[in-house]
Design a protein around this motif. Structure first.
Motif, PDB file in Angstrom:
ATOM      1  N   THR A 277       0.809  -1.217   0.000  1.00  0.00           N
ATOM      2  CA  THR A 277       0.000   0.000   0.000  1.00  0.00           C
ATOM      3  C   THR A 277       0.844   1.269   0.000  1.00  0.00           C
ATOM      4  O   THR A 277       0.313   2.361  -0.196  1.00  0.00           O
ATOM      5  N   CYS A 278       2.162   1.125   0.226  1.00  0.00           N
ATOM      6  CA  CYS A 278       3.026   2.303   0.316  1.00  0.00           C
ATOM      7  C   CYS A 278       4.478   1.866   0.167  1.00  0.00           C
ATOM      8  O   CYS A 278       4.789   0.664   0.165  1.00  0.00           O
ATOM      9  N   THR A 279       5.357   2.842   0.060  1.00  0.00           N
ATOM     10  CA  THR A 279       6.791   2.548  -0.060  1.00  0.00           C
ATOM     11  C   THR A 279       7.293   1.749   1.131  1.00  0.00           C
ATOM     12  O   THR A 279       8.106   0.823   0.981  1.00  0.00           O
TER      13      THR A 279
ATOM     14  N   ASP B 271      10.910   9.327 -21.960  1.00  0.00           N
ATOM     15  CA  ASP B 271      10.944  10.744 -22.306  1.00  0.00           C
ATOM     16  C   ASP B 271      10.091  11.585 -21.359  1.00  0.00           C
ATOM     17  O   ASP B 271      10.173  12.819 -21.393  1.00  0.00           O
ATOM     18  N   TYR B 272       9.286  10.935 -20.538  1.00  0.00           N
ATOM     19  CA  TYR B 272       8.374  11.653 -19.642  1.00  0.00           C
ATOM     20  C   TYR B 272       8.625  11.370 -18.164  1.00  0.00           C
ATOM     21  O   TYR B 272       7.955  11.945 -17.309  1.00  0.00           O
ATOM     22  N   VAL B 273       9.582  10.502 -17.853  1.00  0.00           N
ATOM     23  CA  VAL B 273       9.911  10.222 -16.455  1.00  0.00           C
ATOM     24  C   VAL B 273      11.008  11.184 -16.011  1.00  0.00           C
ATOM     25  O   VAL B 273      12.157  11.086 -16.451  1.00  0.00           O
ATOM     26  N   LEU B 274      10.648  12.109 -15.136  1.00  0.00           N
ATOM     27  CA  LEU B 274      11.607  13.092 -14.620  1.00  0.00           C
ATOM     28  C   LEU B 274      12.256  12.625 -13.320  1.00  0.00           C
ATOM     29  O   LEU B 274      13.367  13.046 -12.991  1.00  0.00           O
ATOM     30  N   GLY B 275      11.568  11.794 -12.581  1.00  0.00           N
ATOM     31  CA  GLY B 275      12.108  11.330 -11.313  1.00  0.00           C
ATOM     32  C   GLY B 275      11.327  10.148 -10.788  1.00  0.00           C
ATOM     33  O   GLY B 275      10.286   9.767 -11.349  1.00  0.00           O
ATOM     34  N   MET B 276      11.825   9.566  -9.710  1.00  0.00           N
ATOM     35  CA  MET B 276      11.138   8.407  -9.129  1.00  0.00           C
ATOM     36  C   MET B 276      11.644   8.154  -7.722  1.00  0.00           C
ATOM     37  O   MET B 276      12.714   8.622  -7.329  1.00  0.00           O
ATOM     38  N   GLN B 277      10.849   7.409  -6.984  1.00  0.00           N
ATOM     39  CA  GLN B 277      11.323   6.762  -5.758  1.00  0.00           C
ATOM     40  C   GLN B 277      11.387   5.282  -6.059  1.00  0.00           C
ATOM     41  O   GLN B 277      10.468   4.709  -6.659  1.00  0.00           O
ATOM     42  N   VAL B 278      12.481   4.659  -5.659  1.00  0.00           N
ATOM     43  CA  VAL B 278      12.673   3.244  -5.950  1.00  0.00           C
ATOM     44  C   VAL B 278      13.252   2.556  -4.731  1.00  0.00           C
ATOM     45  O   VAL B 278      14.100   3.114  -4.029  1.00  0.00           O
ATOM     46  N   VAL B 279      12.761   1.352  -4.456  1.00  0.00           N
ATOM     47  CA  VAL B 279      13.258   0.548  -3.336  1.00  0.00           C
ATOM     48  C   VAL B 279      14.237  -0.481  -3.887  1.00  0.00           C
ATOM     49  O   VAL B 279      13.910  -1.232  -4.809  1.00  0.00           O
ATOM     50  N   LEU B 280      15.430  -0.500  -3.317  1.00  0.00           N
ATOM     51  CA  LEU B 280      16.471  -1.413  -3.770  1.00  0.00           C
ATOM     52  C   LEU B 280      16.301  -2.789  -3.130  1.00  0.00           C
ATOM     53  O   LEU B 280      15.454  -2.989  -2.269  1.00  0.00           O
ATOM     54  N   ALA B 281      17.148  -3.715  -3.537  1.00  0.00           N
ATOM     55  CA  ALA B 281      17.005  -5.100  -3.097  1.00  0.00           C
ATOM     56  C   ALA B 281      17.141  -5.252  -1.594  1.00  0.00           C
ATOM     57  O   ALA B 281      16.529  -6.148  -0.991  1.00  0.00           O
ATOM     58  N   ASP B 282      17.926  -4.383  -0.955  1.00  0.00           N
ATOM     59  CA  ASP B 282      18.113  -4.503   0.496  1.00  0.00           C
ATOM     60  C   ASP B 282      17.081  -3.720   1.299  1.00  0.00           C
ATOM     61  O   ASP B 282      17.157  -3.644   2.520  1.00  0.00           O
TER      62      ASP B 282
ATOM     63  N   GLY C 160      15.371  -2.727  -8.995  1.00  0.00           N
ATOM     64  CA  GLY C 160      14.665  -2.092  -7.891  1.00  0.00           C
ATOM     65  C   GLY C 160      13.181  -2.054  -8.193  1.00  0.00           C
ATOM     66  O   GLY C 160      12.749  -2.404  -9.304  1.00  0.00           O
ATOM     67  N   ILE C 161      12.401  -1.633  -7.203  1.00  0.00           N
ATOM     68  CA  ILE C 161      10.948  -1.586  -7.354  1.00  0.00           C
ATOM     69  C   ILE C 161      10.499  -0.134  -7.268  1.00  0.00           C
ATOM     70  O   ILE C 161      10.689   0.535  -6.244  1.00  0.00           O
ATOM     71  N   ILE C 162       9.909   0.361  -8.349  1.00  0.00           N
ATOM     72  CA  ILE C 162       9.465   1.753  -8.420  1.00  0.00           C
ATOM     73  C   ILE C 162       8.213   1.935  -7.576  1.00  0.00           C
ATOM     74  O   ILE C 162       7.227   1.212  -7.750  1.00  0.00           O
ATOM     75  N   THR C 163       8.257   2.905  -6.643  1.00  0.00           N
ATOM     76  CA  THR C 163       7.097   3.142  -5.778  1.00  0.00           C
ATOM     77  C   THR C 163       6.478   4.526  -5.992  1.00  0.00           C
ATOM     78  O   THR C 163       5.435   4.821  -5.407  1.00  0.00           O
ATOM     79  N   GLU C 164       7.120   5.349  -6.797  1.00  0.00           N
ATOM     80  CA  GLU C 164       6.561   6.672  -7.112  1.00  0.00           C
ATOM     81  C   GLU C 164       7.240   7.186  -8.372  1.00  0.00           C
ATOM     82  O   GLU C 164       8.430   6.942  -8.592  1.00  0.00           O
TER      83      GLU C 164
END
Length: 459
Positions: free
Chosen positions: A51-53, A164-175, A206-210
């Motif tokens: 449900t969240c990061t 071309d439209y992704v300016l940024g993200m939050q991503v969770v790494l394997a650890d 990684g897993i993109i969360t935002e």
């Protein structure tokens, strides 16, 4: 595979919100495969609907501790087996992560990955803005999945693809570490371009969360040209003639089998006798747009089109666009599919399309070909009966030959669907040993235990 004791799994359940973890075999079964229907998909020990990061972080910390593989999953609409489950692993679904905010001044949307592409478009449209990437499955595919595969679509010939439209993200790494990359800036060259590294990585890094997405002003009404041709060669030549003059807002190709499959499904009144059909659009306003339509019509006529229809009625144009988007489900009604996603340099498009016809004849299988012709990305859809061993063998032989043809023509094994598991073994043939080794070094650096989507992308 590390066997997980029930107590460890219970600790994961306790660390997450009520109902987040599914262990019922009947419920798990619905998360084993994506649209590719990979017959080798495994059976996970659980499905986590984050449900969240913080939920994603908890899963990855637990998975790292117990060395359990994790397969990220969006809406399950992938076509390359990228979210096929693995035995004994966790399927981590982002379907419940659906928040979005739109900043009309900065022209960005900040969205969680579970929102559908169409929902992002609608949120942008409320502010007079537009999110262009538009896969044919835009009504059912998630924006997180789009980013994970660098999805394209019908408009990408003029407006580009997801990256071309992704300016940024939050991503969770394997650890379990959560990092922020990029942000709502059109110009930012500080450090390596890590945002672009994760776009198209198919959940292996990684897993993109935002996501922070660039929006643009709403698209202007488009004029449409539909042309039918006596051969795929003449249609492909018309594509080159059009592309040599202008960059249309859309330039799509359908072959004879695809035309008839769509006509069987939705009864559009398409010419069943045509060997190929082109659908082109221009959204350039005023006299310049009128000239673009004239150029498209002229190119089709000069290359032997049997019939050319032009309209500036948006409803008529949308009806033909719907017909093009209907190809996958229409062909799927004929039989099981092996879905190709090969692309070539524009000048090689005629050779690819005619080569696919020859492969279909040699292997004695039906191949329905549609294409984002304006950028050389084609989708030969191989139809077969999986209960017929001989036909299945011929279908897989055709699948391999189409990929080999694309590579020989200087092309790619995937333009927008991703490598997944279905094309994993073909990737070294395109990239070569040195580039494959570099890919593996990046993967190992970010996922040293190899728990993120194992079996996808990397042979």
């Amino acid at each position: 595979m590390t066997k997980v004791d029930p107590g460890a799994l219970e600790r994961l359940v306790d660390a997450l919100p009520d109902g987040a973890v599914l262990t019922d075999p009947d419920l798990i079964a619905g998360y084993r495969q994506d649209w590719a229907a990979d017959p080798d998909a495994g059976t996970p020990i659980a499905v986590v609907r984050a449900t969240c990061t913080e939920d994603v972080q908890a899963v990855m910390r637990w998975a790292s501790q117990h060395r359990v593989p994790v397969v990220p999953r969006g809406a399950g609409s992938g076509l390359s087996g990228g979210s096929s489950a693995v035995d004994g692993g966790i399927v981590l679904s982002t379907e419940r992560m659906r928040a979005i905010t739109v900043d009309p001044i900065a022209r960005v949307a900040v969205t969680e990955p579970g929102l559908l592409n169409v929902e992002v478009k609608k949120a942008a449209a409320e502010h007079g803005l537009w999110y262009p990437p538009d896969p044919s499955s835009y009504e059912i595919c998630s924006i997180g999945g789009n980013a994970a595969t660098n999805a394209g679509g019908l408009c990408c010939v003029k407006y580009g693809v997801t990256t071309d439209y992704v300016l940024g993200m939050q991503v969770v790494l394997a650890d379990g570490t959560a990092i922020r990359l990029g942000g709502p800036l059109l110009k930012d060259v500080a450090g390596l371009s890590l945002t672009k590294l994760f776009v198209g990585s198919e959940g292996t890094l990684g897993i993109i969360t935002e996501l922070t997405l660039r929006l643009i002003p709403a698209q202007l009404p488009a004029s449409t040209v539909v042309a039918s041709f006596p051969s795929v060669e003449s249609a492909a030549d018309a594509v080159l003639a059009i592309s040599g003059q202008i960059r249309p807002a859309m330039l799509e190709f359908m072959d004879h089998a695809s035309i008839n499959a769509v006509e069987d499904a939705i009864h559009m009144g398409l010419d069943r006798n045509a060997r190929a059909l082109l659908l082109a659009q221009s959204d350039t306003p005023g006299a310049a747009g009128a000239r673009e339509i004239e150029n498209i019509v002229g190119a089709c006529e000069k290359n032997g089109a049997k019939e050319v229809f032009a309209t500036d009625d948006p409803a008529e144009g949308e009806a033909f666009t719907v017909a093009r988007r209907a190809v996958f489900p229409a062909v799927q009604a004929i039989g099981s599919l092996l879905l190709e996603d090969v692309g070539v340099p524009m000048q090689q498009l005629p050779a690819l399309i005619t080569g696919v016809e020859s492969i279909a004849e040699d292997c004695d299988v039906q191949i329905c070909t549609v294409a984002h012709a304006g950028d050389g990305n084609t989708h030969p859809l191989i139809v077969f009966d999986p209960t017929d061993p001989d036909m299945t063998e011929r279908a897989h032989a055709a699948f391999s030959r189409v990929i080999d043809l694309a590579i020989t023509l200087g092309g790619t094994i995937t333009g927008e669907h991703g490598v997944g598991r279905l094309k994993r073994d073909f990737l070294p043939g395109q990239l070569g040993d040195d580039v494959m080794e570099l890919n593996r070094r990046v993967k190992t650096a970010l996922d040293p235990l190899g728990i993120l989507n194992p079996g996808a992308v990397f042979p």
